[in-house]
Design a protein around this motif. Structure first.
Motif, short mmCIF file in Angstrom:
data_model
loop_
_atom_site.label_atom_id
_atom_site.label_comp_id
_atom_site.label_asym_id
_atom_site.label_seq_id
_atom_site.Cartn_x
_atom_site.Cartn_y
_atom_site.Cartn_z
N TRP A 1 0.83 -1.21 0.00
CA TRP A 1 0.00 0.00 0.00
C TRP A 1 0.87 1.25 0.00
O TRP A 1 0.59 2.20 -0.72
CB TRP A 1 -0.92 0.02 1.19
N ILE A 2 1.89 1.27 0.83
CA ILE A 2 2.77 2.44 0.90
C ILE A 2 3.40 2.71 -0.46
O ILE A 2 3.46 3.85 -0.91
CB ILE A 2 3.85 2.25 1.99
N TRP B 1 0.47 4.04 -2.81
CA TRP B 1 -0.60 4.81 -2.17
C TRP B 1 -1.22 5.86 -3.09
O TRP B 1 -2.44 6.03 -3.08
CB TRP B 1 -0.11 5.47 -0.89
N ASP B 2 -0.44 6.55 -3.90
CA ASP B 2 -1.00 7.57 -4.80
C ASP B 2 -2.02 6.95 -5.75
O ASP B 2 -3.10 7.52 -5.98
CB ASP B 2 0.09 8.26 -5.60
N TRP C 1 -5.14 5.87 -3.68
CA TRP C 1 -5.92 7.02 -3.22
C TRP C 1 -6.72 7.65 -4.35
O TRP C 1 -7.83 8.14 -4.13
CB TRP C 1 -4.99 8.05 -2.60
N LYS D 1 -9.39 2.20 -3.51
CA LYS D 1 -9.57 2.75 -2.17
C LYS D 1 -10.61 1.93 -1.39
O LYS D 1 -10.43 1.63 -0.22
CB LYS D 1 -10.01 4.21 -2.26
N ALA E 1 -8.99 -1.32 -0.36
CA ALA E 1 -8.08 -1.10 0.77
C ALA E 1 -8.88 -0.93 2.07
O ALA E 1 -8.50 -1.45 3.11
CB ALA E 1 -7.19 0.10 0.51
#
Length: 66
Positions: free
Chosen positions: A25-26, A29-30, A33, A39, A42
């Motif tokens: 996820w890190i 993330w962009d 998101w 999203k 997640a």
């Protein structure tokens, strides 16, 4: 020598898996998101992991033997 029970190993493996999910996820993330479906996925996975980590935390660890 310490014996580790299978349940402890399974729980530890699950927590390692959670670390992998969070790392993924890190790294992305962009993209997550900015994509409503990613999203939502997640968010759903977060709820599942929260439930499972709570279960693991409430579990008594197996007794260690030497």
């Amino acid at each position: 020598m310490t014996l580790v029970k299978a349940n402890d190993i399974d729980r530890a493996a699950e927590l390692v898996n959670l670390g992998r999910v969070l790392t993924r996820w890190i790294a992305h993330w962009d993209k997550i998101w900015s994509d409503a479906e990613q999203k939502r996925l997640a968010q759903s996975q977060t709820q599942d992991w929260l439930h499972r980590v709570s279960e693991i935390a409430d579990t008594e660890p197996e007794a260690l033997s030497a």
